[in-house]
Design an enzyme around this catalytic site. Sequence first.
Site, PDB file in Angstrom:
ATOM      1  N   LYS A  29      12.884  -0.303  -4.289  1.00 28.45           N
ATOM      2  CA  LYS A  29      13.378  -1.101  -5.725  1.00 28.45           C
ATOM      3  C   LYS A  29      12.824  -2.614  -5.442  1.00 28.45           C
ATOM      4  O   LYS A  29      12.347  -2.958  -4.222  1.00 28.45           O
ATOM      5  CB  LYS A  29      14.910  -0.944  -5.814  1.00 28.45           C
ATOM      6  N   LYS A  87      14.550   7.298 -10.022  1.00 28.60           N
ATOM      7  CA  LYS A  87      15.805   6.911 -10.604  1.00 28.60           C
ATOM      8  C   LYS A  87      15.798   6.106 -11.651  1.00 28.60           C
ATOM      9  O   LYS A  87      14.931   5.180 -11.814  1.00 28.60           O
ATOM     10  CB  LYS A  87      16.613   5.896  -9.483  1.00 28.60           C
TER      11      LYS A  87
END
Length: 250
Positions: A29, A87
Amino acid sequence: MLLLISPDGVDEALDCAKAAEHLDIVDVKKPDEGSLGANYPWVIREIRAAVPADKPVSATVGDVPYKPGTVAQAALGAAVSGATYIKVGLYGCATPEQAVEVMRGVVRAVKDHRADAFVVASGYADAHRIGCVNPLSLPDIARRSGSDAAMLDTAIKDGTRLFDHVPPDVCAEFVRRAHDCGLLAALAGSVRSGDLGELARIQTDIVGVRGAVCEGGDRTTGRIRPHLVAAFRAEMDRHVREHAAAAAQS
């Protein structure tokens, strides 16, 4: 419980590789772009190359808007770049119907490319602060869209944590609903080692952390350290064992 650790780049991923025996999933991320901020495709590729082949790599697609085509294309980019777990933070979805539409596009895009891709529909424990879908609606959204897991994180990183917004008993209901739908349940949101007892009690499948394994507990300015990953995992496993022993005696 599985432990998901979120490095913010290749250097931290190398530190995760040093602690590979203590973690289950390496999550890519970009914290400075949000709770589920998406990193660059080449960073996903480099991290995939840096960590052991038996450790799956997860990638966040971002805190996404209600733009199903845009999100599906971004999700495919993450899968093509080497992520197995995809995700999606349903930040801009105000209704379950919008969220299902977004996630159906993601599921089709990534599973057409890679059948074993694992799609995670992620909502926010502090949804009331940003106007997105109710946290307890996530398991049904994930089920209806064909996703594999439902997740909660926190959208606003201001020192408040998962349990500040969704108390343990409500998180337990989230996990129960996910399991009833045949899904895995993932929980994150400034999780600390002190939360692990409750997370084990409610039978969480995946625990996601960053700050808890960074120097100074700071997800933004601190750096992930292998010894902190090892310590967190040891504490997590202790709570899982204790919960299993207590359940066996009851």
